[in-house]
Enzyme design. Structure first.
Site, mmCIF file in Angstrom:
data_model
loop_
_atom_site.group_PDB
_atom_site.id
_atom_site.type_symbol
_atom_site.label_atom_id
_atom_site.label_comp_id
_atom_site.label_asym_id
_atom_site.label_seq_id
_atom_site.Cartn_x
_atom_site.Cartn_y
_atom_site.Cartn_z
ATOM 1 N N SER A 57 0.844 -1.201 0.000
ATOM 2 C CA SER A 57 0.000 0.000 0.000
ATOM 3 C C SER A 57 0.882 1.255 0.000
ATOM 4 O O SER A 57 1.629 1.454 -0.959
ATOM 5 C CB SER A 57 -0.951 -0.067 1.201
ATOM 6 O OG SER A 57 -1.965 0.893 1.086
ATOM 7 N N GLU A 69 -13.407 10.407 -12.970
ATOM 8 C CA GLU A 69 -13.382 11.608 -13.806
ATOM 9 C C GLU A 69 -12.528 11.347 -15.037
ATOM 10 O O GLU A 69 -11.669 10.465 -15.034
ATOM 11 C CB GLU A 69 -12.791 12.790 -13.025
ATOM 12 C CG GLU A 69 -13.620 13.211 -11.824
ATOM 13 C CD GLU A 69 -12.885 14.233 -10.962
ATOM 14 O OE1 GLU A 69 -12.443 15.261 -11.497
ATOM 15 O OE2 GLU A 69 -12.733 13.975 -9.760
ATOM 16 N N HIS A 107 -3.689 -0.680 -4.654
ATOM 17 C CA HIS A 107 -5.157 -0.875 -4.573
ATOM 18 C C HIS A 107 -5.731 -0.548 -5.951
ATOM 19 O O HIS A 107 -6.740 0.144 -6.069
ATOM 20 C CB HIS A 107 -5.792 0.055 -3.525
ATOM 21 C CG HIS A 107 -5.280 -0.123 -2.133
ATOM 22 N ND1 HIS A 107 -5.714 -1.131 -1.303
ATOM 23 C CD2 HIS A 107 -4.356 0.575 -1.423
ATOM 24 C CE1 HIS A 107 -5.089 -1.035 -0.128
ATOM 25 N NE2 HIS A 107 -4.260 -0.014 -0.183
#
Lengths: 304, 304
Positions: free
Chosen positions: A165, A183, A207
């Site tokens: 992570s 977006e 992720h």
């Protein structure tokens, strides 16, 4: 004559020939996944790695670090709860049979100067950086004698480094420190900062498909077309070996965004909110067993 | 000598030379966006097009359909509220100056046989398919004399067809009818069905980056590598012209996923939940002003 050659044999022959064409050892192209202990790898984990079931990725890290001879340091300082997260990984690595497991709970910088930093790093065969906030992690250790020694020992093939992570995000020189999704690609979709420079040739996102980060990685790579974008899903690891091969292990995919052939981009002159144009990105989706040659920029098919 | 040539002139010269190299008319490579009325285009809109401010996309549709001479039919049958959505577009197209605007509120199939279907279609210069559910739309009109006549009139360059959201999704032969996001690419990420076959060479996805649909379009294209994936953002249109050029207009981007160079994929033999491997996808992100040549599979830089 041709009937005597089975399809599988023909396929093996093809893979062998392909390996020769690619100027790789046949063994490198043929061997299956994690059959041998990997030395001196950098393991970039997409977060959310399995900690309770077969713990394949964490087990691979301990094995790479020496198995029952592994001496492992945990760097939990990306997290705001370093005690708790440090203890969790301490118990896992101990349970997985490492000889020594220590939590290095670094809370300020600079914490060590030479030669103490070298002496500290040299006590370990594997270092594991937890999740949290990559800006916090880099704020505490980037460019310190400690981090510089880690990078040096990796180059010398004396150390395995893993990060999950936030600990994965910090691996590159250019680091994705934040951003959003949902977006059209535009420059404000991603925030960049400077990472630990362990793998300077890549920009990591983690992720990855789980948090829909394809647009932000493409946006980051449009700004840094001299790097390669590596998006790593949860419970998945991209293992960077000294021979410039990246291997994939785990439950999800590693996405490679290669800007090497970009023929046009408006990145330099459009405003932060304007939609980006990027021509000719090359994208590979790689599941467990796949490899990617970072210098040649080619994916290598899973073994037959 | 060289000082007398301005950077802009050099750039124009370069674009002109590039156009020659690509064997395109210079005009095609140079002209700016929507300067002339487009005839016989298929306008594939990513949903959420501006309906209240400058209405650039809907205005372009009316203009392409003949402007003040436009005779427009609205097909609202993807929607479960065809009355309401039909009325909304009716008022917009009337306000934008179309000569005739009619709502074709088709509620069962088959609704017209030849030659009535042809007579119906031939009353219009432009047909607009609204959003809703693409399965509902195709269930009502796919393979009917009405839909077949629409496709025929487009080929004959006698009709402009636009579709937004579900109306866009239905344009291909292979149609994305549903799916999800936030997961590693795997076959169950996308549901496929059969569309209206207006643009058989493409697989459309809409609300594209807005709903994080990159993984599902790549998954769809891995299953249909003989097509080209076209992901269209909201308030953005991909305009397919008879000369095999796709133009981009609007606020977001159009993403092209070209599988023409895929060298390896595990799509055929992995289970529905297993992560996909796909080598060598070519991806283009195209903002307003960009074009893409569907046959040559090359993006064309915006005009200088």
């Amino acid at each position: 004559m041709s009937q005597s050659v089975s399809p599988i044999d023909r396929l093996k022959q093809f893979v062998s020939q392909s390996a020769n064409m690619l100027n790789l050892d046949e063994d490198v192209a043929i061997d299956r996944g994690m059959t041998q202990i990997i030395k001196s790898a950098v393991m970039v984990i997409g977060g959310g790695e399995d900690k309770v079931q077969d713990r394949k990725i964490l087990k691979a890290f301990v094995e790479s670090s020496g198995g029952s001879q592994a001496r492992i340091a945990i760097i939990p300082c990306a997290s705001r709860e370093p005690d708790i997260i440090g203890r969790i990984y301490h118990d896992i690595f101990t349970d997985l049979g490492a000889k020594v497991v220590e939590v290095l709970d670094i809370r300020e910088r600079p914490h060590y100067d030479y030669p103490d930093a070298e002496a500290l790093v040299d006590r370990f065969t594997g270092i594991f950086m937890t999740g949290g906030d990559q800006l916090r992690l880099c704020g505490l250790i980037a460019d310190t004698p400690f981090a510089i020694t880690i990078a040096k020992r990796i180059t010398e093939q004396k150390l395995v480094l893993a990060g999950t992570s936030a600990g994965a995000a910090a691996m590159g020189y250019h680091m994705i420190s934040g951003g959003s999704s949902g977006e059209s690609p535009h420059k404000e979709l991603v925030n960049m900062s400077t990472g630990l420079n362990i793998l300077p040739e890549i920009v990591v996102d983690q992720h990855f498909h789980n948090r829909n980060r394809m647009a932000r990685l493409m946006t980051a790579i449009a700004a840094h077309p001299d790097r390669i974008g590596i998006g790593i899903d949860e419970d998945t690891v991209a293992i960077f070996e000294p021979n410039h091969i990246m291997r994939v292990l785990g439950r999800g995919t590693v996405t490679v965004v290669d800007p090497g052939e970009i023929s046009y981009s408006n990145q330099l002159w459009v405003s932060g909110s304007a939609p980006l144009t990027i021509h000719n990105l090359r994208v590979h989706i790689l599941a467990a067993g796949c490899k990617y040659h970072l210098l040649k920029r080619i994916p290598i098919s899973p073994s037959v």
